[in-house]
Write a protein that holds these residues in place. Structure first.
Motif, PDB file in Angstrom:
ATOM      1  N   ASP A   1      -7.972  84.267 132.269  1.00 22.15           N
ATOM      2  CA  ASP A   1      -6.879  84.382 131.300  1.00 22.15           C
ATOM      3  C   ASP A   1      -6.721  85.838 130.876  1.00 22.15           C
ATOM      4  OD1 ASP A   1      -4.966  83.201 129.228  1.00 22.15           O
ATOM      5  OD2 ASP A   1      -6.414  84.214 127.944  1.00 22.15           O
ATOM      6  N   GLN A   2      -7.833  86.507 130.599  1.00 20.96           N
ATOM      7  CA  GLN A   2      -7.786  87.926 130.267  1.00 20.96           C
ATOM      8  C   GLN A   2      -7.233  88.739 131.435  1.00 20.96           C
ATOM      9  OE1 GLN A   2     -10.991  90.252 128.043  1.00 20.96           O
ATOM     10  NE2 GLN A   2     -11.506  90.777 130.147  1.00 20.96           N
ATOM     11  N   ASP A   3      -7.665  88.438 132.646  1.00 18.00           N
ATOM     12  CA  ASP A   3      -7.163  89.131 133.835  1.00 18.00           C
ATOM     13  C   ASP A   3      -5.640  89.052 133.913  1.00 18.00           C
ATOM     14  OD1 ASP A   3      -9.772  89.668 134.596  1.00 18.00           O
ATOM     15  OD2 ASP A   3      -9.841  88.100 136.137  1.00 18.00           O
ATOM     16  N   LEU A   4      -5.107  87.868 133.627  1.00 17.72           N
ATOM     17  CA  LEU A   4      -3.667  87.668 133.755  1.00 17.72           C
ATOM     18  C   LEU A   4      -2.902  88.523 132.747  1.00 17.72           C
ATOM     19  CD1 LEU A   4      -1.433  86.179 135.222  1.00 17.72           C
ATOM     20  CD2 LEU A   4      -1.674  84.294 133.596  1.00 17.72           C
ATOM     21  N   ASN A   5      -3.368  88.547 131.509  1.00 14.53           N
ATOM     22  CA  ASN A   5      -2.702  89.353 130.500  1.00 14.53           C
ATOM     23  C   ASN A   5      -2.830  90.841 130.791  1.00 14.53           C
ATOM     24  OD1 ASN A   5      -1.610  87.524 128.300  1.00 14.53           O
ATOM     25  ND2 ASN A   5      -3.687  86.753 128.478  1.00 14.53           N
ATOM     26  N   VAL A   6      -4.031  91.268 131.147  1.00 15.57           N
ATOM     27  CA  VAL A   6      -4.282  92.687 131.359  1.00 15.57           C
ATOM     28  C   VAL A   6      -3.588  93.197 132.620  1.00 15.57           C
ATOM     29  CG1 VAL A   6      -6.088  94.344 131.971  1.00 15.57           C
ATOM     30  CG2 VAL A   6      -6.439  92.764 130.066  1.00 15.57           C
ATOM     31  N   CYS A   7      -3.808  92.525 133.738  1.00 20.86           N
ATOM     32  CA  CYS A   7      -3.323  93.069 135.013  1.00 20.86           C
ATOM     33  C   CYS A   7      -1.819  92.933 135.187  1.00 20.86           C
ATOM     34  CB  CYS A   7      -4.085  92.437 136.176  1.00 20.86           C
ATOM     35  SG  CYS A   7      -5.774  93.070 136.293  1.00 20.86           S
ATOM     36  N   SER A   8      -1.194  91.927 134.591  1.00 21.72           N
ATOM     37  CA  SER A   8       0.261  91.853 134.669  1.00 21.72           C
ATOM     38  C   SER A   8       0.893  93.030 133.928  1.00 21.72           C
ATOM     39  CB  SER A   8       0.769  90.521 134.109  1.00 21.72           C
ATOM     40  OG  SER A   8       0.419  90.361 132.743  1.00 21.72           O
ATOM     41  N   ARG A   9       0.253  93.445 132.838  1.00 24.89           N
ATOM     42  CA  ARG A   9       0.765  94.598 132.096  1.00 24.89           C
ATOM     43  C   ARG A   9       0.458  95.909 132.808  1.00 24.89           C
ATOM     44  NH1 ARG A   9      -1.152  91.100 127.262  1.00 24.89           N
ATOM     45  NH2 ARG A   9       0.838  90.464 126.345  1.00 24.89           N
ATOM     46  N   LEU A  10      -0.747  96.036 133.356  1.00 27.07           N
ATOM     47  CA  LEU A  10      -1.076  97.251 134.089  1.00 27.07           C
ATOM     48  C   LEU A  10      -0.184  97.419 135.317  1.00 27.07           C
ATOM     49  CD1 LEU A  10      -4.989  97.325 133.988  1.00 27.07           C
ATOM     50  CD2 LEU A  10      -3.397  98.760 132.702  1.00 27.07           C
ATOM     51  N   ALA A  11       0.119  96.322 135.986  1.00 24.79           N
ATOM     52  CA  ALA A  11       0.957  96.398 137.186  1.00 24.79           C
ATOM     53  C   ALA A  11       2.364  96.885 136.869  1.00 24.79           C
ATOM     54  CB  ALA A  11       1.013  95.032 137.879  1.00 24.79           C
ATOM     55  N   ALA A  12       2.788  96.704 135.623  1.00 25.95           N
ATOM     56  CA  ALA A  12       4.125  97.137 135.229  1.00 25.95           C
ATOM     57  C   ALA A  12       4.179  98.611 134.846  1.00 25.95           C
ATOM     58  CB  ALA A  12       4.608  96.290 134.053  1.00 25.95           C
ATOM     59  N   ARG A  13       3.012  99.229 134.693  1.00 26.20           N
ATOM     60  CA  ARG A  13       2.952 100.628 134.286  1.00 26.20           C
ATOM     61  C   ARG A  13       3.125 101.571 135.483  1.00 26.20           C
ATOM     62  NH1 ARG A  13       0.814 101.923 129.308  1.00 26.20           N
ATOM     63  NH2 ARG A  13       0.069 103.886 130.203  1.00 26.20           N
ATOM     64  N   PRO A  14       3.492 102.825 135.231  1.00 27.85           N
ATOM     65  CA  PRO A  14       3.696 103.779 136.341  1.00 27.85           C
ATOM     66  C   PRO A  14       2.463 104.007 137.201  1.00 27.85           C
ATOM     67  CG  PRO A  14       4.675 104.624 134.322  1.00 27.85           C
ATOM     68  CD  PRO A  14       3.901 103.403 133.925  1.00 27.85           C
ATOM     69  N   ASP A  15       1.268 103.896 136.621  1.00 24.09           N
ATOM     70  CA  ASP A  15       0.062 104.183 137.404  1.00 24.09           C
ATOM     71  C   ASP A  15      -0.113 103.254 138.591  1.00 24.09           C
ATOM     72  OD1 ASP A  15      -0.633 106.335 135.895  1.00 24.09           O
ATOM     73  OD2 ASP A  15      -2.481 105.478 135.057  1.00 24.09           O
ATOM     74  N   PHE A  16       0.326 102.014 138.479  1.00 22.73           N
ATOM     75  CA  PHE A  16       0.149 101.098 139.609  1.00 22.73           C
ATOM     76  C   PHE A  16       0.998 101.544 140.789  1.00 22.73           C
ATOM     77  CE2 PHE A  16       1.560  97.115 141.807  1.00 22.73           C
ATOM     78  CZ  PHE A  16       0.382  96.904 142.495  1.00 22.73           C
TER      79      PHE A  16
END
Length: 348
Positions: A294-309
């Motif tokens: 559940d934490q992975d889903l919240n964290v990584c969906s947001r990180l994937a939307a950032r420029p760094d990804f």
């Protein structure tokens, strides 16, 4: 047979349900169709008395799985340049849909009522850990190279791996999560990502035995010793707490070349991803696997939307120049409020 079906070979061989990842030219990188296929097969086999054991392995000589198809995810998300909040929110929603399917598959494999065996031969990275390291019996070989390299592309280790790494001896899990290092068979066992060592030449015989529906008694003995146990002094001393700049300073000040090498490695990773990952590891220490996913889903969906990804994928996978221009460029410039926002909705 459609192309999507061919990417995942699903067979029943006597008492064995066999799932073979079948994209050898892409090192068996996972697609949504493959994830859906794994879930469907498990659902079919749950109440099938014929199937007593499930095996997950990969086609080809290079390895089990290099992870999810990151290039495809980056393409689906579109440009990663900074933009209005709705644009970032829209990219996060797309990522959440794709990643949610993968994490549901991970949980299905982990909670399947019958034994699941994984042959972790060759390369096992990222999503490859998700389809193997939560199994009932995790087999590594002399060819095994296991790692979670997500901080190099602006993400946080996911697929429930932090549930295992947070429980590794001392601070070995934090070291593995932040650096994205690859580990051989013995170190994979030390980290809690694997159980047993079998020479790769013996895997066909092991497969034959699994067709009879029985799990063999295997041992961790036989693997070439790794480095983690010998490096515990500096690993445990340096990776304390969740402040990455403090960790890097401690590593750089150590006399051991490996410690200073780890500091240099962290200096090349996404600063924002490092800050998020350190907190994610500490939070994972008190969560069950479902909570970590559940934490992975919240964290990584947001990180994937950032420029760094988008930039990490460009630098590591597309252009392969290994010269990512991170935003922000330094750990000192990371906004703690932005880091905390990545966890919103997780285990609240």
């Amino acid at each position: 047979m459609t192309l999507d079906e061919a990417e995942l070979l699903v067979t029943v061989e006597e008492a064995l349900g066999h799932l073979q990842l079948n994209r050898p030219r892409r090192l068996n990188a996972l697609t949504p169709a493959m994830m859906t296929g794994v879930r469907a097969a498990l659902a079919d086999w749950r109440d099938d008395p014929t199937v007593q054991v499930v095996l997950v392995d990969g086609v080809g000589e290079r390895g089990l799985c290099a992870g999810a198809d990151i290039r495809a995810l980056a393409t689906a998300l579109g440009p990663g340049a900074p933009g209005p909040a709705p644009d970032e929110a829209a990219r996060a929603a797309v990522a959440r849909e794709v990643l949610g399917l993968e994490y549901a598959m991970n949980l299905d494999l982990a909670t399947f009522a019958k034994p699941v065996v994984a042959f972790m031969d060759g390369i096992v990275l990222g999503g490859g850990v998700g389809v193997s390291a939560h199994s009932s019996l995790r087999v590594v070989t002399e060819r095994t190279q296991v790692g979670m390299p997500e901080t190099a592309i602006g993400l946080c280790p996911d697929v429930g791996a932090l549930f295992l790494l947070a429980r590794a001896p001392g601070q070995c899990g934090m070291h593995a999560a932040l650096t994205g290092s690859r580990f051989g068979a013995a170190d994979a066992i030390t980290l809690g990502l694997a159980d047993a060592f079998v020479p790769s030449a013996d895997l066909p015989d092991l497969l034959d035995g699994l067709r009879g529906g029985e799990l063999p008694a295997l041992s961790a003995d036989g693997a070439v010793p790794g480095s983690l146990e010998g490096d515990r002094a500096w690993i445990d001393a340096c990776y304390v707490g969740d402040d990455v700049p403090t960790m890097i300073a401690a590593l750089a000040a150590r006399p051991e070349p490996a410690a200073r090498g780890a500091a240099a490695t962290l200096g090349r990773m996404s600063p924002f991803a490092l800050a998020v990952t350190a907190i994610a590891v500490r939070r994972a220490e008190t969560l069950d696997l479902a909570g970590v996913l559940d934490q992975d889903l919240n964290v990584c969906s947001r990180l994937a939307a950032r420029p760094d990804f988008a930039e990490g994928v460009r630098a590591k996978i597309i252009d392969k120049d290994d010269d990512a221009r991170w935003q922000p460029a330094t750990l000192d410039a990371v906004d703690p409020a932005a880091v905390e926002a990545c966890f919103a909705g997780s285990n609240d």
